[in-house]
Design an enzyme around this catalytic site. Structure first.
Site: not given
Ligand code: GTR
Length: 346
Positions: A185, A324
């Site tokens: 990320s 995610h």
């Protein structure tokens, strides 16, 4: 749907030479990487001598950097396999300082023959707009930046490069022709910038890095420059903020970041349910960057299916099922990619 057709519609600026792209990326997005420290010294303690039942030694290293009249220190961890040879290694820029960590299955990485170096990004400088904190405060004593000065991503990258400085002092245990920088990320964005600006890294891996990472900004259906510059302006230099809602006028797109890693290798990982990081725009970015690499991107002319991986080219891409997260499956793809490309840059 042909990937090449979709890419053409995105109307990207053409790739150019690495120096020019790096100059643009630093001036317009991340800010200029601060210079190397005047000196860096390391002190170490062995925290766990028989880590994972004796497979490795776990050390805590402190890097002390002299920068003009100032000094800055930060800790990192090194899990060094016991076998007496030089190992390939990961430098994992992590959210936490835990070893192992939920994003870092250390024992499994050791079992695959890799050493694991890691640090917590907040031990370098805080993840907020305070530019007096940690490393930021050494470069910006009054907490104020010029429009092209480094944002937080560039400062975290600078620290990852200091971990590489230490790796270079460990020639018996670490193979510095096979140093891999990786992160998830925001720290995937950081890993890409780290390798783009430092040719000592043989591979960069970005996991779900998305906007301002491995995803093209033009045409993205996920996070936009407006979203990210509103929520996290401090990750970037101030000039980036002018592009909110004006992606078409950017004199760059994120394929410049991947292309600046050439001729070394880069692997991009997406997750099928991570619409915010936007898998299609990440795969398209790989395709757009491919011409910069000797062995490009070995991918069929279509969108990846969930579970697929294209690892044979210098640019690799994989699409994991799920949300995610930096999972074991992602690490397995990275290990596969590292093994496939092991002799490239030795
Ligand atoms: C999100 C941000 C993304 C990504 C993510 C993370 O909120 O919008 O760009 O970086 O955080 O780092 O977890």
């Amino acid at each position: 749907m042909l990937l090449s057709d979709v890419l053409r519609e995105r109307n990207l600026p053409a790739l150019t030479d690495r120096d020019t792209m790096l100059d643009i990326l630093q001036r317009e997005i991340y800010g200029f990487l601060p210079p190397r420290p005047d000196a860096v010294a390391f002190s170490e303690e062995v925290t766990i001598p028989h880590f994972c039942g004796g497979k490795a030694q776990l050390r805590r290293v402190t890097a002390s950097c002299t920068i003009g009249d100032g000094t800055f220190s930060f800790p990192f961890f090194a899990a060094l396999p016991s076998a007496d040879k030089a190992h390939p290694f990961f430098i994992h820029i992590n959210f936490r300082d835990c070893v192992p960590d939920r994003y870092m299955p250390t024992e499994e990485l050791l079992d695959n023959g890799f050493a694991v170096l890691s640090f917590c990004y907040k031990d370098v400088t805080s993840d907020d707009g305070d530019f007096t904190d940690g490393l930021a405060g050494v470069f910006y004593p009054d907490g104020r930046r010029k429009p092209t000065d480094a944002g937080k991503i560039a400062l975290w990258a600078w620290a990852a490069q200091r971990v590489m400085d230490w790796a270079e002092t460990q020639s018996g245990a670490l193979d510095c022709t096979r140093g891999i920088v990786c992160g998830h990320s925001r720290l995937g964005k950081t890993a890409l910038f780290t390798a783009a600006t430092d040719t000592r890294f043989s591979i960069a891996y970005s996991n779900d890095s998305g906007c301002a990472g491995a995803a093209l900004a033009r045409g993205s259906t996920g996070e936009t420059v407006r979203d990210i510059s509103r929520n996290f302006p401090f990750w970037f230099c101030e000039r980036y903020l002018q592009y909110a809602g004006k992606e078409q006028s950017m004199p760059f797109d994120q394929h410049y970041l991947l292309a600046s890693i050439a001729p070394r290798c880069v692997l991009v990982g997406s997750a099928s349910e991570d619409a915010w990081a936007e898998p299609l725009s990440e795969q398209l970015c790989c395709l757009a960057a491919a011409p910069a690499f000797p062995n490009g991107f070995d991918c069929p002319d279509r969108q990846a299916e969930t579970g697929e991986a294209f690892l044979a080219g210098d640019v690799g891409y994989h699409l994991r099922r799920g949300t995610h997260c930096f999972t074991r499956d992602d690490w397995h793809r990275l290990i596969q990619f590292a093994e496939l490309h092991r002799n490239k840059h030795a």
